[in-house]
Design a protein around this motif. Structure first.
Motif, PDB file in Angstrom:
ATOM      1  N   HIS A   1      -2.534  -3.141   2.644  1.00  0.00           N
ATOM      2  CA  HIS A   1      -2.486  -4.583   2.830  1.00  0.00           C
ATOM      3  C   HIS A   1      -0.650  -3.552   4.269  1.00  0.00           C
ATOM      4  CE1 HIS A   1      -4.809  -7.561   1.762  1.00  0.00           C
ATOM      5  NE2 HIS A   1      -4.755  -7.159   0.260  1.00  0.00           N
TER       6      HIS A   1
ATOM      7  N   ARG B   1       3.126  -7.503  10.933  1.00  0.00           N
ATOM      8  CA  ARG B   1       3.894  -9.612  10.574  1.00  0.00           C
ATOM      9  C   ARG B   1       5.602  -9.971  10.445  1.00  0.00           C
ATOM     10  NH1 ARG B   1       2.915 -14.459  12.249  1.00  0.00           N
ATOM     11  NH2 ARG B   1       3.764 -16.313  10.843  1.00  0.00           N
TER      12      ARG B   1
ATOM     13  N   GLN C   1      -0.644  -4.371   8.632  1.00  0.00           N
ATOM     14  CA  GLN C   1      -1.043  -5.978   8.957  1.00  0.00           C
ATOM     15  C   GLN C   1       0.273  -6.549   7.995  1.00  0.00           C
ATOM     16  OE1 GLN C   1      -4.011  -4.587   7.007  1.00  0.00           O
ATOM     17  NE2 GLN C   1      -4.266  -4.633   8.227  1.00  0.00           N
TER      18      GLN C   1
END
Length: 85
Positions: A47, A54, A50
């Motif tokens: 992750h 973010r 991402q």
């Protein structure tokens, strides 16, 4: 000097937004260090990209809350370690 105060304020707001972010919480991403206007975030490898994107979004949101007249950018990078070789 006022700009230093704003930078620290933006980082603090970004940390608060990060702590409340549903996506980052769902993938178990955690801030491990904040220095001046930088935040080091630890996230599972799958992750990482991402999570970085973010965090960039949250840092821009934090900046826009503090200074409304200047456009902001945030840039991050994914690394295996905190130090480059």
């Amino acid at each position: 000097f006022p700009s230093h105060d704003r930078s620290a304020d933006m980082t603090k707001v970004a940390l608060l937004l990060l702590a409340k972010d549903e996506y980052l919480n769902s993938i178990d991403a955690k801030p491990v260090l904040a220095i001046h206007d930088e935040i080091i975030l630890e996230a599972p490898k799958e992750h990482a990209e991402q999570a970085m994107k973010r965090l960039e979004e949250l840092m821009i949101q934090a900046a826009e809350q503090k200074v409304k007249t200047v456009p902001f950018e945030a840039s991050g990078e994914v690394m295996e370690r905190w130090v480059k070789d």
